[in-house]
Design an enzyme around this catalytic site. Sequence first.
Site, PDB file in Angstrom:
ATOM      1  N   ASN A  10      33.346  40.486  42.394  1.00 17.57           N
ATOM      2  CA  ASN A  10      32.496  41.436  41.677  1.00 17.57           C
ATOM      3  C   ASN A  10      31.780  40.625  40.610  1.00 17.57           C
ATOM      4  O   ASN A  10      32.355  40.302  39.586  1.00 17.57           O
ATOM      5  CB  ASN A  10      33.368  42.542  41.058  1.00 17.57           C
ATOM      6  CG  ASN A  10      32.560  43.498  40.203  1.00 17.57           C
ATOM      7  OD1 ASN A  10      31.330  43.472  40.213  1.00 17.57           O
ATOM      8  ND2 ASN A  10      33.250  44.347  39.449  1.00 17.57           N
ATOM      9  N   TRP A  11      30.539  40.264  40.913  1.00 17.11           N
ATOM     10  CA  TRP A  11      29.823  39.326  40.030  1.00 17.11           C
ATOM     11  C   TRP A  11      29.396  39.974  38.713  1.00 17.11           C
ATOM     12  O   TRP A  11      29.051  39.296  37.767  1.00 17.11           O
ATOM     13  CB  TRP A  11      28.613  38.749  40.764  1.00 17.11           C
ATOM     14  CG  TRP A  11      28.979  37.792  41.870  1.00 17.11           C
ATOM     15  CD1 TRP A  11      30.240  37.526  42.365  1.00 17.11           C
ATOM     16  CD2 TRP A  11      28.086  36.946  42.608  1.00 17.11           C
ATOM     17  NE1 TRP A  11      30.160  36.583  43.351  1.00 17.11           N
ATOM     18  CE2 TRP A  11      28.857  36.216  43.535  1.00 17.11           C
ATOM     19  CE3 TRP A  11      26.702  36.749  42.577  1.00 17.11           C
ATOM     20  CZ2 TRP A  11      28.294  35.290  44.411  1.00 17.11           C
ATOM     21  CZ3 TRP A  11      26.141  35.837  43.464  1.00 17.11           C
ATOM     22  CH2 TRP A  11      26.932  35.107  44.365  1.00 17.11           C
ATOM     23  N   LYS A  12      29.334  41.299  38.676  1.00 15.95           N
ATOM     24  CA  LYS A  12      28.901  42.037  37.470  1.00 15.95           C
ATOM     25  C   LYS A  12      27.511  41.550  37.021  1.00 15.95           C
ATOM     26  O   LYS A  12      26.743  41.082  37.857  1.00 15.95           O
ATOM     27  CB  LYS A  12      29.945  41.916  36.364  1.00 15.95           C
ATOM     28  CG  LYS A  12      31.352  42.282  36.866  1.00 15.95           C
ATOM     29  CD  LYS A  12      32.359  42.458  35.771  1.00 15.95           C
ATOM     30  CE  LYS A  12      33.720  42.799  36.363  1.00 15.95           C
ATOM     31  NZ  LYS A  12      34.749  43.030  35.363  1.00 15.95           N
ATOM     32  N   HIS A  95      33.713  51.736  39.597  1.00 14.93           N
ATOM     33  CA  HIS A  95      34.335  50.689  38.772  1.00 14.93           C
ATOM     34  C   HIS A  95      34.553  51.254  37.361  1.00 14.93           C
ATOM     35  O   HIS A  95      33.734  52.046  36.880  1.00 14.93           O
ATOM     36  CB  HIS A  95      33.435  49.449  38.731  1.00 14.93           C
ATOM     37  CG  HIS A  95      34.123  48.283  38.087  1.00 14.93           C
ATOM     38  ND1 HIS A  95      34.233  48.156  36.727  1.00 14.93           N
ATOM     39  CD2 HIS A  95      34.782  47.235  38.630  1.00 14.93           C
ATOM     40  CE1 HIS A  95      34.926  47.051  36.458  1.00 14.93           C
ATOM     41  NE2 HIS A  95      35.268  46.479  37.593  1.00 14.93           N
ATOM     42  N   GLU A  97      34.014  50.107  34.570  1.00 12.50           N
ATOM     43  CA  GLU A  97      32.896  49.889  33.642  1.00 12.50           C
ATOM     44  C   GLU A  97      31.791  50.929  33.861  1.00 12.50           C
ATOM     45  O   GLU A  97      31.120  51.346  32.916  1.00 12.50           O
ATOM     46  CB  GLU A  97      32.363  48.451  33.804  1.00 12.50           C
ATOM     47  CG  GLU A  97      33.344  47.447  33.189  1.00 12.50           C
ATOM     48  CD  GLU A  97      33.384  46.082  33.864  1.00 12.50           C
ATOM     49  OE1 GLU A  97      32.446  45.729  34.606  1.00 12.50           O
ATOM     50  OE2 GLU A  97      34.384  45.360  33.651  1.00 12.50           O
ATOM     51  N   GLU A 167      42.635  48.860  39.931  1.00 12.15           N
ATOM     52  CA  GLU A 167      42.317  47.955  38.820  1.00 12.15           C
ATOM     53  C   GLU A 167      42.758  48.563  37.495  1.00 12.15           C
ATOM     54  O   GLU A 167      42.037  49.395  36.919  1.00 12.15           O
ATOM     55  CB  GLU A 167      40.811  47.700  38.765  1.00 12.15           C
ATOM     56  CG  GLU A 167      40.250  47.036  39.993  1.00 12.15           C
ATOM     57  CD  GLU A 167      38.959  46.283  39.692  1.00 12.15           C
ATOM     58  OE1 GLU A 167      38.898  45.100  40.022  1.00 12.15           O
ATOM     59  OE2 GLU A 167      38.041  46.869  39.110  1.00 12.15           O
ATOM     60  N   GLY A 173      39.283  41.524  32.953  1.00 11.75           N
ATOM     61  CA  GLY A 173      38.585  40.605  32.059  1.00 11.75           C
ATOM     62  C   GLY A 173      39.394  40.198  30.843  1.00 11.75           C
ATOM     63  O   GLY A 173      38.868  39.604  29.907  1.00 11.75           O
ATOM     64  N   SER A 213      42.001  40.356  36.453  1.00 13.80           N
ATOM     65  CA  SER A 213      42.420  38.981  36.146  1.00 13.80           C
ATOM     66  C   SER A 213      43.111  38.272  37.308  1.00 13.80           C
ATOM     67  O   SER A 213      44.024  37.472  37.098  1.00 13.80           O
ATOM     68  CB  SER A 213      43.287  38.954  34.877  1.00 13.80           C
ATOM     69  OG  SER A 213      42.559  39.452  33.768  1.00 13.80           O
ATOM     70  N   GLY A 234      36.740  39.570  39.429  1.00 11.62           N
ATOM     71  CA  GLY A 234      35.580  39.475  38.548  1.00 11.62           C
ATOM     72  C   GLY A 234      35.331  38.034  38.131  1.00 11.62           C
ATOM     73  O   GLY A 234      34.754  37.238  38.877  1.00 11.62           O
TER      74      GLY A 234
HETATM   75  P1  PGA Z   1      38.367  40.381  36.304  1.00 10.01           P
HETATM   76  O1  PGA Z   1      37.513  41.654  36.786  1.00 10.01           O
HETATM   77  O2  PGA Z   1      38.836  39.683  37.555  1.00 10.01           O
HETATM   78  O3  PGA Z   1      37.390  39.554  35.512  1.00 10.01           O
HETATM   79  O4  PGA Z   1      39.495  40.893  35.497  1.00 10.01           O
HETATM   80  C1  PGA Z   1      37.920  42.413  37.886  1.00 10.01           C
HETATM   81  C2  PGA Z   1      36.968  43.555  38.098  1.00 10.01           C
HETATM   82  O5  PGA Z   1      36.473  44.131  37.119  1.00 10.01           O
HETATM   83  O6  PGA Z   1      36.686  43.919  39.249  1.00 10.01           O
END
Ligand code: PGA
Length: 249
Positions: A10-12, A95, A97, A167, A173, A213, A234
């Site tokens: 997930n490149w965001k 997601h 976010e 998640e 993150g 993470s 991520g």
């Molecule tokens: P992260 O993000 O691996 O940076 O914790 C995962 C995600 O939000 O899909």
Amino acid sequence: MARRKIVAGNWKMNMTPSQAVALCAELKDLVKSDDVDVVYCVPAIDIIPVVEAVKGTNVAVGAEDMSFEEKGAFTGEISADMLLDAGVKYVIIGHSERREYHKEDDASLNKKVLKAIEKGLTPILCCGETLEQREMGITLDWIRTQIKSDLKDVTAAQVAELVIAYEPIWAIGTGKTATTAQAEEVCKAIRECIAEVYGTDTAEKVRIQYGGSVNAGNAAELFAQPNIDGGLVGGASLKADFGKIVCYK
Ligand code: PGA
């Protein structure tokens, strides 16, 4: 039959189109795998160059979100048809976010899931609890509610084909991965919830990822759990380490 693992990046909001193409080139040989499905979920503007960059490889492309509307006056939105026409196969839906910063609720996420499936895109449906909810001991109830609402009116055959990503919000993150036991406990509960609503056959087929993470050091142990069928990654998907996560064995 054993479920095939699926590891999605997930490149965001990180890579410009030219950076995205460079990252595809860097990862190309590192993510080769015969037994894991590999997906890059990328920002809308990166989709076309990334589809081009991964042509002829084992990588599929996903979007990070989509509209539940068919088409029309929805400034800034991207439809399922647009994604499909560009070569997208997967779409992340719900997601945390998006839920937090864009106030996406289960009712609208349910519409997105239904629209994605109707069009032939595979949803990667995200769910997860906050730290506060975990500390209150309501994690499993919360996840069950999310799953049931987000999958309302989805048929058993359709559920069998989709991907669910567990998640925990406190692990995203933060560098604070859920313990393997915590991750497995919730992924198992998700499978039980699917079994309850759609039957055990469907529950045995649906793929459930862990996200939060995931890195080159913890992927092997997480993915070895009976109910964890891969990861949604991520930060670590933006570097060479992603190859080690895909080739975790
Ligand atoms: P992260 O993000 O691996 O940076 O914790 C995962 C995600 O939000 O899909």
